[in-house]
Design a protein around this motif. Structure first.
Motif, PDB file in Angstrom:
ATOM      1  N   VAL A  44     -37.771   2.422  39.898  1.00 43.42           N
ATOM      2  CA  VAL A  44     -36.878   1.931  38.843  1.00 43.42           C
ATOM      3  C   VAL A  44     -37.038   0.418  38.683  1.00 43.42           C
ATOM      4  CG1 VAL A  44     -34.474   1.655  38.142  1.00 43.42           C
ATOM      5  CG2 VAL A  44     -35.224   3.792  39.215  1.00 43.42           C
ATOM      6  N   VAL A  45     -37.047  -0.291  39.807  1.00 38.85           N
ATOM      7  CA  VAL A  45     -37.194  -1.749  39.765  1.00 38.85           C
ATOM      8  C   VAL A  45     -38.562  -2.128  39.210  1.00 38.85           C
ATOM      9  CG1 VAL A  45     -37.255  -3.855  41.154  1.00 38.85           C
ATOM     10  CG2 VAL A  45     -35.590  -2.066  41.666  1.00 38.85           C
ATOM     11  N   LYS A  46     -39.589  -1.417  39.649  1.00 36.80           N
ATOM     12  CA  LYS A  46     -40.940  -1.710  39.170  1.00 36.80           C
ATOM     13  C   LYS A  46     -41.052  -1.480  37.668  1.00 36.80           C
ATOM     14  CE  LYS A  46     -45.789  -0.618  40.149  1.00 36.80           C
ATOM     15  NZ  LYS A  46     -46.714   0.197  40.972  1.00 36.80           N
ATOM     16  N   ASP A  47     -40.481  -0.371  37.193  1.00 35.72           N
ATOM     17  CA  ASP A  47     -40.505  -0.088  35.752  1.00 35.72           C
ATOM     18  C   ASP A  47     -39.690  -1.111  34.971  1.00 35.72           C
ATOM     19  OD1 ASP A  47     -42.082   2.103  36.209  1.00 35.72           O
ATOM     20  OD2 ASP A  47     -40.434   3.560  36.151  1.00 35.72           O
ATOM     21  N   PHE A  48     -38.600  -1.596  35.572  1.00 35.04           N
ATOM     22  CA  PHE A  48     -37.784  -2.606  34.899  1.00 35.04           C
ATOM     23  C   PHE A  48     -38.589  -3.868  34.627  1.00 35.04           C
ATOM     24  CE2 PHE A  48     -35.355  -6.550  35.560  1.00 35.04           C
ATOM     25  CZ  PHE A  48     -34.515  -6.498  34.464  1.00 35.04           C
ATOM     26  N   TRP A  49     -39.274  -4.393  35.659  1.00 34.64           N
ATOM     27  CA  TRP A  49     -40.040  -5.623  35.481  1.00 34.64           C
ATOM     28  C   TRP A  49     -41.241  -5.400  34.567  1.00 34.64           C
ATOM     29  CZ3 TRP A  49     -37.948 -10.027  36.224  1.00 34.64           C
ATOM     30  CH2 TRP A  49     -36.982 -10.199  37.216  1.00 34.64           C
ATOM     31  N   ALA A  50     -41.838  -4.209  34.619  1.00 33.68           N
ATOM     32  CA  ALA A  50     -42.925  -3.907  33.690  1.00 33.68           C
ATOM     33  C   ALA A  50     -42.415  -3.903  32.254  1.00 33.68           C
ATOM     34  CB  ALA A  50     -43.563  -2.562  34.035  1.00 33.68           C
ATOM     35  N   GLY A  51     -41.210  -3.373  32.055  1.00 32.42           N
ATOM     36  CA  GLY A  51     -40.610  -3.373  30.727  1.00 32.42           C
ATOM     37  C   GLY A  51     -40.293  -4.774  30.246  1.00 32.42           C
ATOM     38  N   VAL A  52     -39.773  -5.614  31.151  1.00 26.57           N
ATOM     39  CA  VAL A  52     -39.488  -7.001  30.789  1.00 26.57           C
ATOM     40  C   VAL A  52     -40.781  -7.715  30.375  1.00 26.57           C
ATOM     41  CG1 VAL A  52     -38.734  -9.240  31.677  1.00 26.57           C
ATOM     42  CG2 VAL A  52     -37.448  -7.183  32.254  1.00 26.57           C
ATOM     43  N   GLN A  53     -41.848  -7.444  31.105  1.00 26.19           N
ATOM     44  CA  GLN A  53     -43.137  -8.054  30.775  1.00 26.19           C
ATOM     45  C   GLN A  53     -43.599  -7.650  29.375  1.00 26.19           C
ATOM     46  OE1 GLN A  53     -46.531  -6.566  32.931  1.00 26.19           O
ATOM     47  NE2 GLN A  53     -47.589  -8.529  32.844  1.00 26.19           N
ATOM     48  N   ASP A  54     -43.512  -6.379  29.058  1.00 26.48           N
ATOM     49  CA  ASP A  54     -43.938  -5.904  27.741  1.00 26.48           C
ATOM     50  C   ASP A  54     -43.089  -6.504  26.632  1.00 26.48           C
ATOM     51  OD1 ASP A  54     -45.953  -4.349  28.805  1.00 26.48           O
ATOM     52  OD2 ASP A  54     -44.702  -2.567  28.984  1.00 26.48           O
ATOM     53  N   VAL A  55     -41.784  -6.607  26.866  1.00 21.71           N
ATOM     54  CA  VAL A  55     -40.890  -7.186  25.862  1.00 21.71           C
ATOM     55  C   VAL A  55     -41.227  -8.656  25.631  1.00 21.71           C
ATOM     56  CG1 VAL A  55     -38.502  -7.836  25.380  1.00 21.71           C
ATOM     57  CG2 VAL A  55     -39.003  -5.560  26.259  1.00 21.71           C
ATOM     58  N   MET A  56     -41.469  -9.405  26.708  1.00 20.08           N
ATOM     59  CA  MET A  56     -41.767 -10.827  26.571  1.00 20.08           C
ATOM     60  C   MET A  56     -43.106 -11.048  25.870  1.00 20.08           C
ATOM     61  SD  MET A  56     -39.081 -12.119  27.592  1.00 20.08           S
ATOM     62  CE  MET A  56     -39.667 -13.749  27.149  1.00 20.08           C
ATOM     63  N   ILE A  57     -44.058 -10.162  26.107  1.00 14.17           N
ATOM     64  CA  ILE A  57     -45.344 -10.272  25.405  1.00 14.17           C
ATOM     65  C   ILE A  57     -45.161 -10.031  23.912  1.00 14.17           C
ATOM     66  CG2 ILE A  57     -47.593  -9.149  25.113  1.00 14.17           C
ATOM     67  CD1 ILE A  57     -47.699  -8.833  28.145  1.00 14.17           C
ATOM     68  N   GLN A  58     -44.283  -9.097  23.565  1.00 10.93           N
ATOM     69  CA  GLN A  58     -43.997  -8.856  22.154  1.00 10.93           C
ATOM     70  C   GLN A  58     -43.349 -10.086  21.509  1.00 10.93           C
ATOM     71  OE1 GLN A  58     -44.749  -6.133  20.075  1.00 10.93           O
ATOM     72  NE2 GLN A  58     -44.124  -7.722  18.638  1.00 10.93           N
ATOM     73  N   ILE A  59     -42.417 -10.714  22.224  1.00  7.04           N
ATOM     74  CA  ILE A  59     -41.783 -11.932  21.695  1.00  7.04           C
ATOM     75  C   ILE A  59     -42.827 -13.042  21.555  1.00  7.04           C
ATOM     76  CG2 ILE A  59     -40.032 -13.695  22.131  1.00  7.04           C
ATOM     77  CD1 ILE A  59     -38.384 -11.631  23.580  1.00  7.04           C
ATOM     78  N   THR A  60     -43.778 -13.084  22.488  1.00 10.59           N
ATOM     79  CA  THR A  60     -44.853 -14.071  22.393  1.00 10.59           C
ATOM     80  C   THR A  60     -45.634 -13.897  21.100  1.00 10.59           C
ATOM     81  OG1 THR A  60     -45.073 -14.161  24.806  1.00 10.59           O
ATOM     82  CG2 THR A  60     -46.924 -14.987  23.514  1.00 10.59           C
ATOM     83  N   HIS A  61     -45.917 -12.644  20.728  1.00 13.50           N
ATOM     84  CA  HIS A  61     -46.606 -12.374  19.464  1.00 13.50           C
ATOM     85  C   HIS A  61     -45.815 -12.951  18.287  1.00 13.50           C
ATOM     86  CE1 HIS A  61     -49.849 -10.012  21.025  1.00 13.50           C
ATOM     87  NE2 HIS A  61     -49.078  -9.074  21.512  1.00 13.50           N
TER      88      HIS A  61
END
Length: 433
Positions: free
Chosen positions: A179-196
């Motif tokens: 759960v924790v690992k998926d949470f940080w992976a999700g945060v990473q994907d969201v931040m990359i989208q905001i970067t775009h």
């Protein structure tokens, strides 16, 4: 139009508009508008740094599966950074001794330009601070308050905590681990989208930042210090266009031309913002989606590089100190020049990844050598423009290190997959495993 061409066009327009219209035209305060728009863009980039880097490092370390894997990659990264920074400082030493911009017409610059006198007791003013400063850098690796470290963008503390968290995550066996690992992976994907999203307005931000500099300073500020300016640019060019491409070709076995095409957007943003830390989200995006470097590698190497790998800054520090010594007619012995090299290496590690932060390190080195800090006023004439150039070299070296480490880890898709083009969405961290 591809993003890097948009940014390049914005740069050219900024030089033209800034030099023609200045800070005010027809009663319109252009300087204030440039500062407002450029500040918004910088703040948007800085907003991404802490959550993106923290999530990326934790996800990357947790995906490696063992502390041994992290240690091996960290070792390779540090070896590359020490080597590249040493080569940068050595290049500065050779260029400054051969070109000698502090000598004008066979005489030191102090003979033709009024400079502050050298005091008798200046040499001990900052003696010993280079060692204490180095230990302070190590102290920052363990933040007393991780929230405060994030708020103050203390990158070493954030990196240490994120690596520690990722390693601990690999050792936890409870059901909550995934759960924790998926949470940080999700945060990473969201931040990359905001970067775009942020990068879509990058041309506007770049235009405002560069136009503001040109409008306030003008291109004429380069004339009094033209020799020093050209010497530093020559040194930076040799390091960026000869030394680092050779490392890329000989060690990573990859084309420097393809590499330049992949990271071009990050270099343009670095040039316009003069901030290695502010460019981190863009560099990470360029390496993972355009160059094919895995997120695990890029997320570890780049934040560390933005903190301790400052090739352009170290080169500039060494060049600046040697220039001032030449300007005063001080004949530095070989041992003193070696001391400058060592000090430039150590102080460049602790230089904040923000505009003109290297002036603090230069002041420290001047104090150790006994040269007056007031002479730094000469550097301020061209520092802002040179800051833009050397920051680009800093980012270029960080990206080169990520490619080298990725290839040493056996990543074969680096700079070979034609899918890594402008506008192509990268795979999510879940898809990359």
């Amino acid at each position: 139009m591809a993003l890097h061409w948009q940014i390049l066009g914005a740069l050219l327009a900024a030089f033209l508009v800034g030099s023609v219209f200045g800070t005010e035209a027809a009663g319109i305060p252009l300087g204030s508008i440039y500062a407002f728009v450029g500040g918004l863009f910088l703040d948007a980039l800085k907003m991404l740094i802490v959550p993106l880097i923290t999530a990326s490092i934790i996800t990357g370390v947790a995906s490696m599966g063992s502390a041994g894997g992290v240690g091996m990659m960290a070792g390779r990264t540090v070896i590359y950074y020490v080597f590249s920074t040493t080569m940068a400082v050595t290049t500065a030493l050779l260029v400054m001794n051969l070109y000698q911009p502090g000598i004008s017409g066979g005489q030191p610059l102090s003979q033709t330009v009024e400079l502050p006198p050298i005091g008798e007791e200046v040499s001990g003013r900052l003696e010993g601070q280079e060692l204490s400063g180095f230990f302070n850098i190590l102290r920052e690796m363990v933040p007393a308050n991780i929230v405060e470290a994030g708020a103050n963008a203390q990158m070493l503390g954030l990196i240490f905590f994120s690596v520690l968290f990722g390693i601990a995550l690999t050792r936890v066996t409870s059901p909550g681990r995934q759960v924790v690992k998926d949470f940080w992976a999700g945060v990473q994907d969201v931040m990359i989208q905001i970067t775009h999203w942020v990068m879509r307005v990058a041309p506007i931000g770049v235009f405002a930042l560069v136009a503001g500099v040109i409008a306030e300073s003008g291109l004429s500020v380069l004339l009094p210090m033209l020799d020093f300016f050209l010497a530093v640019v020559l040194g930076l060019a040799i390091h960026a266009l000869v030394v680092l491409p050779l490392v890329l070709w000989l060690v990573a076995r990859r084309s420097p031309i393809l590499f330049m095409r992949a990271i071009w957007p990050a270099l343009l943003v670095a040039f316009s913002t003069s901030s290695s830390a502010g460019t981190l989200p863009v560099t990470l995006n360029a390496l993972t989606q355009r160059a094919g470097v895995s997120r695990e590698t890029a997320s570890f190497v780049l934040p560390l590089g933005a903190t301790i790998n400052m090739d352009g800054t170290a080169l500039y520090e060494c060049a600046a100190v040697l220039f001032i010594a030449q300007a005063y007619g001080v004949d530095l012995s070989l041992s003193m020049q070696v001391l400058i090299v060592v000090l430039a290496l150590v102080t460049s590690i602790g230089v904040a990844a923000v505009p003109s932060a290297s002036l603090v390190a230069i002041a420290l080195i001047l104090g150790v050598l006994g040269l007056p800090l007031e002479a730094m006023g000469l550097l301020l004439v061209v520092d802002r423009v040179l800051d833009m150039v050397r920051t680009s070299v800093n980012v270029y070296s960080d990206a080169t290190g990520a490619v080298v480490v990725a290839r040493l880890r056996g990543e074969d898709r680096v700079l070979t997959d034609t899918r890594f083009e402008e506008g192509e969405e990268g795979a999510t961290s879940a898809e990359r495993g």
